[in-house]
Design an enzyme around this catalytic site. Structure first.
Site, PDB file in Angstrom:
ATOM      1  N   LYS A  22       0.839  -1.210   0.000  1.00  0.00           N
ATOM      2  CA  LYS A  22       0.000   0.000   0.000  1.00  0.00           C
ATOM      3  C   LYS A  22       0.866   1.249   0.000  1.00  0.00           C
ATOM      4  O   LYS A  22       0.682   2.157  -0.806  1.00  0.00           O
ATOM      5  CB  LYS A  22      -0.902  -0.001   1.240  1.00  0.00           C
ATOM      6  CG  LYS A  22      -1.590   1.320   1.490  1.00  0.00           C
ATOM      7  CD  LYS A  22      -2.463   1.301   2.732  1.00  0.00           C
ATOM      8  CE  LYS A  22      -1.752   1.636   4.016  1.00  0.00           C
ATOM      9  NZ  LYS A  22      -1.442   3.052   4.232  1.00  0.00           N
ATOM     10  N   ASN A  23       1.827   1.304   0.915  1.00  0.00           N
ATOM     11  CA  ASN A  23       2.604   2.539   1.062  1.00  0.00           C
ATOM     12  C   ASN A  23       3.507   2.811  -0.131  1.00  0.00           C
ATOM     13  O   ASN A  23       3.796   3.958  -0.435  1.00  0.00           O
ATOM     14  CB  ASN A  23       3.415   2.514   2.364  1.00  0.00           C
ATOM     15  CG  ASN A  23       2.527   2.702   3.588  1.00  0.00           C
ATOM     16  OD1 ASN A  23       1.338   2.998   3.448  1.00  0.00           O
ATOM     17  ND2 ASN A  23       3.091   2.530   4.768  1.00  0.00           N
ATOM     18  N   CYS A 118      -4.599  13.399  12.721  1.00  0.00           N
ATOM     19  CA  CYS A 118      -4.849  11.990  12.445  1.00  0.00           C
ATOM     20  C   CYS A 118      -4.910  11.303  13.800  1.00  0.00           C
ATOM     21  O   CYS A 118      -4.290  11.759  14.759  1.00  0.00           O
ATOM     22  CB  CYS A 118      -3.716  11.454  11.597  1.00  0.00           C
ATOM     23  SG  CYS A 118      -3.575   9.691  11.625  1.00  0.00           S
ATOM     24  N   ARG A 123       1.166  14.602  13.198  1.00  0.00           N
ATOM     25  CA  ARG A 123       1.639  14.413  11.825  1.00  0.00           C
ATOM     26  C   ARG A 123       1.687  15.704  11.001  1.00  0.00           C
ATOM     27  O   ARG A 123       0.980  15.852  10.000  1.00  0.00           O
ATOM     28  CB  ARG A 123       0.793  13.342  11.119  1.00  0.00           C
ATOM     29  CG  ARG A 123       0.770  12.051  11.889  1.00  0.00           C
ATOM     30  CD  ARG A 123       0.014  10.965  11.173  1.00  0.00           C
ATOM     31  NE  ARG A 123       0.837  10.200  10.266  1.00  0.00           N
ATOM     32  CZ  ARG A 123       0.397   9.187   9.548  1.00  0.00           C
ATOM     33  NH1 ARG A 123      -0.849   8.819   9.624  1.00  0.00           N
ATOM     34  NH2 ARG A 123       1.190   8.522   8.743  1.00  0.00           N
ATOM     35  N   ASP A 308       4.426   0.474  12.120  1.00  0.00           N
ATOM     36  CA  ASP A 308       3.195  -0.092  11.569  1.00  0.00           C
ATOM     37  C   ASP A 308       2.975  -1.555  11.979  1.00  0.00           C
ATOM     38  O   ASP A 308       1.947  -2.137  11.627  1.00  0.00           O
ATOM     39  CB  ASP A 308       3.201   0.009  10.030  1.00  0.00           C
ATOM     40  CG  ASP A 308       2.967   1.441   9.553  1.00  0.00           C
ATOM     41  OD1 ASP A 308       2.622   2.296  10.378  1.00  0.00           O
ATOM     42  OD2 ASP A 308       3.144   1.694   8.343  1.00  0.00           O
ATOM     43  N   ARG A 400      -8.847   0.036   4.507  1.00  0.00           N
ATOM     44  CA  ARG A 400      -7.891   0.984   3.930  1.00  0.00           C
ATOM     45  C   ARG A 400      -6.567   0.278   3.621  1.00  0.00           C
ATOM     46  O   ARG A 400      -5.843   0.702   2.728  1.00  0.00           O
ATOM     47  CB  ARG A 400      -7.605   2.130   4.914  1.00  0.00           C
ATOM     48  CG  ARG A 400      -8.749   3.105   5.101  1.00  0.00           C
ATOM     49  CD  ARG A 400      -8.306   4.263   5.973  1.00  0.00           C
ATOM     50  NE  ARG A 400      -6.981   4.705   5.564  1.00  0.00           N
ATOM     51  CZ  ARG A 400      -6.065   5.210   6.383  1.00  0.00           C
ATOM     52  NH1 ARG A 400      -6.334   5.369   7.660  1.00  0.00           N
ATOM     53  NH2 ARG A 400      -4.884   5.562   5.930  1.00  0.00           N
TER      54      ARG A 400
END
Ligand code: UD1
Length: 422
Positions: A22-23, A118, A123, A308, A400
Site C-alpha cells: 500500500k505505502n 490523524c 503528523r 506499523d 484501507r
C-alpha cells in the site's frame, strides 16, 4: 457498517499470498504527474486508500484506470493538470500530501490542503515544507491549504531532513527528478518503499543514486517518460500475517515475502519463540514448542522495528510468558489499541511512549472497536487467540490497508467472517 467476527482457538496451516505494498503504491501513483506518458503499476493492492489516491489524481486531471480486478493501475497525465488538491479528498488520507512535490515540479505551483489531525498523532508537514523551500519554493499556509510556488521552477539543492520522514523523502525525491541541477537529500528515509519509488522513477528516466541509504543524490532531467512497474511486496501485511500462526499456533507460508523486508521484525519473532524460514516462495512461519516469550520492542525508522507492526506485536505479547515493553518512538499517540485489548482481558499499562504488557494465559472474546488501520488488525489477531467470539466494529479502517482479510485468514483455518448488518 461492517464488522468482523472472529472465533478464537483454531490453529492455522497453509499459505497466504501477500499483496503489493500500500505505502509503495501510494507514493508511486503521484509519479504519474511527473510525465505526460503513461505510467502502469502492476501488483497493486485492492484497497480503499488506493481508490482515494485514484480519486485525488482524477480530480487533478489524470486518467486513472483500474484493470485486472484492481491489480493493475494504468495512469496517464498527458493533459493540463489542476494544481489544487482539495480538502475533501486530502482529509481522508495523509498520503494525499504526496502530490505536492510532483505538482510543484510539473507546474511550478500547487495548492494542497493540509491533511489535518490523524488519530495516531499530530503528523505535521514541516519537514516537507522546509525541504521544498530549500529547493526554491515559496510556501505559505492560508485557510488550511499550503500555497506553494516557484519562480522559474525548482532548483537542485542540499536538502537535510531534520528527521528521516518517509513522506518528505518521497515528495523531495519526486520533485527533484525535474528540478534544475543536483539535489542531495541528507538523512533520507531508507524504507524499501523509497527504493521502489526510485526504481520506478529511474525507469521513467530519472537519475537517482543512493536510494535505500541516508544520502540520495538526484540529478534533475528535462522530462520523464512512461514506465511499467511492479509494486514491491507489502512488508506490513507480510509482518501482520506472520503473526497469525505465531499467535494461534500452526505454520503458514507467506507467499512473496522476503527476509530483507522484515529482518528486525523476524529477529524479534525468533526471540519470542517463532521460527521464520525463507523458502523459494516466501517466508514460512511456525510457532516453536511452548508458550510465546515476552520480548521488548522499540519502533524506529527502517531498518529498525516498524511502527506499523507495533499494534500487532502487542497483540502477540498479550498472551506471552512474562512482561514486555513496547516503546513507540515514531508517533506520539499510537497505543489506542491498548484499551480495546484490555476489554479482552489483556494486562497493559501505558505510560507516555511505553506500553508495559504482562502476558496472560488466555484472552477472552469481546466486542471491540477499531481506532486506526493497524490497531484494527491487531484486534483481529487478538481475537484469533481469544476464547469465544470477538466482534471488531468500524472495520472501514481495516479496508484501507488489508485486502480480503477474512478470506486470507479463513483460507488457513481461522474462524472469521464479515458481518454487514451489525
Ligand atoms: C509513512 C507511512 C506510515 C508509517 C510512517 C512511519 C505511507 C503512506 N505511510 O507515513 O504507514 O507509519 O511512514 O514509518 O507511506 N513528521 C513531522 N513533520 C513532517 C513529517 C513527519 O513532524 O513534515 C513526523 C510525523 O508526525 C511522525 C514522524 O515524523 O511522527 C514520521 O512521519 P513520516 O515518516 O513522515 O510518516 P508518513 O510518511 O506520514
Amino acid at each position: 457498517m461492517d464488522s468482523i467476527c472472529v472465533t478464537g482457538g483454531a490453529e492455522l496451516h497453509g499459505e497466504i499470498p501477500i499483496a503489493g505494498a500500500k505505502n509503495a503504491c501510494l507514493a508511486l501513483m503521484p509519479a504519474t504527474l511527473l510525465s505526460e506518458e503513461p505510467l502502469t503499476l502492476m501488483n497493486a493492492p485492492r484497497l480503499s486508500d488506493i481508490k482515494t489516491m485514484s480519486s485525488l489524481l482524477q480530480s487533478l486531471g489524470s486518467e486513472v484506470q483500474s484493470l485486472q480486478d484492481g491489480k493493475v493501475i494504468a495512469m496517464s497525465s498527458s493533459g493540463p493538470v489542476n494544481t489544487t488538491a482539495d480538502y475533501d479528498i486530502v482529509r481522508k488520507m495523509r498520503a494525499s500530501n504526496l502530490v505536492l512535490g510532483p505538482l510543484l515540479a510539473r507546474e511550478g505551483h500547487a495548492i494542497v490542503s493540509l491533511p489535518g489531525g490523524c488519530a495516531i498523532g499530530a503528523r505535521p508537514m514541516d519537514i516537507h515544507v522546509t525541504a521544498l523551500e530549500a529547493m526554491g519554493a515559496e510556501i505559505e499556509l492560508k485557510d488550511g491549504y499550503l500555497h506553494a510556488k516557484t519562480s522559474g521552477g525548482l532548483k537542485g539543492a542540499k536538502v537535510p531532513l531534520r528527521f528521516a520522514s518517509v513522506g518528505a523523502t518521497e515528495n523531495v525525491l519526486m520533485a527533484a527528478t525535474l528540478a534544475k541541477g543536483t539535489t542531495v537529500i541528507e538523512n533520507a528515509a531508507r524504507e524499501p518503499e523509497i527504493i521502489d519509488l526510485a526504481d520506478c522513477l529511474t525507469k521513467m528516466g530519472a537519475q537517482i543514486d543512493g536510494a535505500g541509504t541516508s544520502t540520495i543524490t538526484i540529478q534533475g532531467v528535462d522530462r520523464l517518460g512512461g514506465a511499467t512497474h511492479p509494486v514491491i511486496t507489502d512488508r506490513i501485511e507480510l509482518g501482520t500475517y506472520m503473526l497469525a500462526p505465531a499467535i494461534c499456533g500452526g505454520d503458514v507460508e507467506c507467499l512473496g515475502g522476503r527476509m530483507s523486508l522484515v529482518e528486525a521484525f523476524a529477529e524479534k519473532l525468533d526471540a519470542a519463540g517463532v521460527s521464520v524460514e525463507e523458502t523459494p516462495r516466501g517466508l514460512k512461519v511456525a510457532r516453536k514448542n511452548g508458550r510465546i516469550r515476552a520480548i521488548d520492542v522499540k519502533t524506529e525508522p527502517f531498518p529498525g522495528f516498524p511502527t506499523d507492526l507495533q499494534a500487532q506485536m502487542m497483540a502477540l505479547m498479550c498472551t506471552a510468558e512474562g512482561v514486555s515493553h513496547l516503546e513507540e518512538t515514531i508517533f506520539e499517540n499510537r497505543f489506542m489499541h491498548a484499551p480495546e485489548l484490555l476489554r479482552m482481558g489483556a494486562s497493559i499499562d501505558v505510560q507516555g511512549g511505553i506500553a508495559t504488557v504482562t502476558g496472560v494465559e488466555r484472552l477472552k472474546g469481546a466486542p471491540v472497536m477499531a481506532t486506526d488501520l493497524r490497531a484494527s488488525v491487531s484486534l483481529i489477531l487478538a481475537g484469533l487467540a481469544a476464547e469465544d467470539e470477538t466482534v471488531v466494529s468500524r472495520v472501514y479502517h481495516l479496508d484501507r490497508g488489508y485486502e480480503h482479510v477474512e478470506e486470507k485468514l479463513g483460507a488457513v483455518g481461522a474462524k472469521i467472517e464479515r458481518l454487514s448488518d451489525r
